[in-house]
Design an enzyme around this catalytic site. Sequence first.
Site, short mmCIF file in Angstrom:
data_model
loop_
_atom_site.label_atom_id
_atom_site.label_comp_id
_atom_site.label_asym_id
_atom_site.label_seq_id
_atom_site.Cartn_x
_atom_site.Cartn_y
_atom_site.Cartn_z
N ARG A 51 10.63 -5.48 9.44
CA ARG A 51 9.35 -5.93 10.00
C ARG A 51 8.21 -5.82 9.00
O ARG A 51 7.35 -6.69 8.94
CB ARG A 51 9.04 -5.22 11.32
CG ARG A 51 8.78 -3.74 11.19
CD ARG A 51 8.56 -3.13 12.57
NE ARG A 51 9.70 -3.34 13.43
CZ ARG A 51 9.66 -3.87 14.64
NH1 ARG A 51 8.52 -4.29 15.13
NH2 ARG A 51 10.74 -4.00 15.36
N THR A 52 8.20 -4.78 8.20
CA THR A 52 7.12 -4.65 7.21
C THR A 52 7.24 -5.75 6.15
O THR A 52 6.26 -6.35 5.74
CB THR A 52 7.16 -3.26 6.54
OG1 THR A 52 7.08 -2.26 7.56
CG2 THR A 52 6.00 -3.08 5.58
N LYS A 80 22.20 -0.26 -9.49
CA LYS A 80 22.82 -0.19 -10.81
C LYS A 80 22.25 0.95 -11.64
O LYS A 80 22.52 1.07 -12.83
CB LYS A 80 22.63 -1.51 -11.56
CG LYS A 80 23.22 -2.71 -10.84
CD LYS A 80 23.14 -3.95 -11.71
CE LYS A 80 23.39 -5.22 -10.91
NZ LYS A 80 22.17 -5.89 -10.47
N ARG A 101 8.60 -0.77 -1.05
CA ARG A 101 8.99 0.30 -0.14
C ARG A 101 10.11 1.06 -0.80
O ARG A 101 11.01 0.47 -1.40
CB ARG A 101 9.48 -0.29 1.17
CG ARG A 101 9.84 0.80 2.17
CD ARG A 101 9.82 0.22 3.52
NE ARG A 101 9.96 1.15 4.58
CZ ARG A 101 9.11 1.19 5.59
NH1 ARG A 101 8.07 0.40 5.61
NH2 ARG A 101 9.32 2.00 6.59
N HIS A 129 1.83 5.16 4.19
CA HIS A 129 2.10 3.79 4.63
C HIS A 129 0.74 3.16 4.92
O HIS A 129 0.39 2.88 6.06
CB HIS A 129 2.99 3.82 5.88
CG HIS A 129 3.58 2.50 6.25
ND1 HIS A 129 3.40 1.36 5.49
CD2 HIS A 129 4.34 2.12 7.30
CE1 HIS A 129 4.05 0.36 6.06
NE2 HIS A 129 4.61 0.80 7.16
#
Lengths: 302, 139
Positions: A51-52, A80, A101, A129
């Site tokens: 959603r973000t 990796k 994020r 946030h």
Amino acid sequence: MRHLLNITDLTVEEINELLALGNDILDHPEKYAHRLEGKKLATLFFEPSTRTRLSFEAAMYELGGHVIGFAGANSSSAAKGESVKDTIRTVACYADIIAMRHPLEGAPVAAAQVATVPIVNAGDGGHHHPTQTLADLMTLNREKGRLSNLKMGLCGDLKFGRTVHSLIGALSRYDNVEFILISPEELKVPSPILRELDEKGIPYREATSLEKEISNLDALYMTRVQRERFFNEEDYVRLKDTYILDAAKMALAKDDMIVMHPLPRVNEISTQVDDDPRACYFKQVNYGKIMRKALMLKLLEE
Amino acid sequence: MNIDGITSGVVIDHITAGKAMQVYRYLHLDQLECPVAIIKNVKSTRMGKKDIIKIDDATFDIDLDALGYLDPGATVNIIRDGVIVEKKHVELPERLTNVIRCKNPRCITTVEPGIDQIFLLTSKEERLYSCAYCDTERK
Ligand SMILES: [Zn+2]
């Protein structure tokens, strides 16, 4: 060049400017439809949060820009073994702004140390946030008409709920805001945050009963009790249903109290409440997109 | 090395008695090739007892932040050709780089290679620092 890593990176004046810009975007979206034409947003989601990510991407498309990026650690360079700094150095060659994020706290600070384009923190573990806080502030501003003179109730997981911590930090810079902190003993607001409120002389009260407090509130911010924050299942099951907002509790609240929630909800707000005009959590989602538009405009046009 | 005087180097004086070994470790004095003297429990009119460390090397570059964090009452004398050319009082630094490590297992500094460990002073009275990345506090 500016970044947004923590909501307190912005002054009160800057937040007020963003809110004013947000209002204008909401009322006249067409004015802004081409403002970021030719610009690229990279969404780097080292941990998935659909959603973000969608909110950032929709915001950029609505400004006329483009989006590149990845979601989920498995598909990313991090799988990796590439460092955050190297990923950022690379992506900065492709994008004009980065929303990231990351599951680890402070990852955006590391990113900002090497970034040649603005970094927006879209959530770093249990830490910050800030764009959620911008959404929360716009919701209060639009639905209550003010960010001062508020009896602000916060309910649920106040210990691990980062959106709660950021909102307290942001609102405590406005006049005459009183916090009513409603949570089980196990999930109270951490002491450093309370100490800061004490130092600034900001009134707050800790309580355990939502039912007893709800009639006093101008706004109620509900949060989810997250399973992953608990060490064992028993504690989670015992606490998750403690604070459920339903029609009976809403009947005790003021006619103009608003209900907010950062979403997703599990069952802490009964679906009975959804049709109540005081329920603002879906409007809050839209305000989140609007404020992400305002923020990207500010960071890219400065 | 003459314990009483060194010709060129650094004398760390007024170390809180008992802290000399900690200072030795934090300043990485074990890595030096030059003579280093640790003198414990020296009589001091001001402190009662104190520790002193002498480093007999003109090229030694002392990390004042690390010393200030560990023992803010210490003094540093820079010696050249047998005379004190500079006297420095250390204090609790505003910023610590690569002196202490963050203990929060969810902090980016636990995995990111080559990252500086940065701490900022948040309370002088309580000698409290917080991680510049995750805000976790430690003394
Ligand atoms: Zn840390």
